[in-house]
Enzyme design. Structure first.
Site: not given
Length: 154
Positions: A119-120
């Site tokens: 989850p950037c």
């Protein structure tokens, strides 16, 4: 092998190789190829559908992506950011032992081939601005709002 999923943020293309999810990309283009089907792709599709429905807050998929040791460290950290929360690029840089590496962290996150799963989108600017995102700020905003909405729901 590859599979496609129509999602609230566009068409998601999931690629798998040797039992690992190796790529997840988001596009608005209709796929010109057929989806393949195997256990790992089916599991990824199911977990992504659960994520968008708010019932999955963490992915449980075997993943693999090539990158430098610094990139691997940055991506590993991304998986430690809790669902519905955000950290700054500076926070991430400090956490991975590179306190002056905010730009390098942003660059590493930009090379993450496993969007959503790694989850950037949970990394934002220190001033709470969204920063950048490979698939555009509208997609990043949507993912963050989705997680905020479902954050405290069972």
């Amino acid at each position: 092998m590859k599979a496609f999923l129509q999602s609230p943020v566009g068409i998601i293309k999931i690629e798998a190789n040797n039992g690992y999810i190796t790529s997840l990309t988001i596009t608005e283009d209709t796929p010109k190829e057929e989806s393949d089907s195997n256990d790992i792709l089916n599991k990824a599709i199911k977990q992504l559908e659960e994520y968008f429905a708010g019932s999955r807050k963490q992915f449980e998929l075997p993943i693999k992506q090539a990158g430098t040791p610094f990139q691997q460290k940055a991506w590993e950290y991304l998986n430690s950011i809790p669902y519905g929360e955000t950290v700054s690029y500076k926070d991430e840089a400090i956490a991975i032992g590179s306190p002056k590496g905010c730009r390098a962290v942003g660059s590493a996150n930009g090379r993450n081939n496993l969007a959503i799963i790694v989850p950037c989108h949970r990394v934002i600017n220190e001033n709470k601005g969204l920063g950048g995102y490979a698939y555009g700020l509208d997609v990043k905003r949507h993912l963050l709002e989705l997680e905020q909405y479902y954050r405290n729901k069972p």
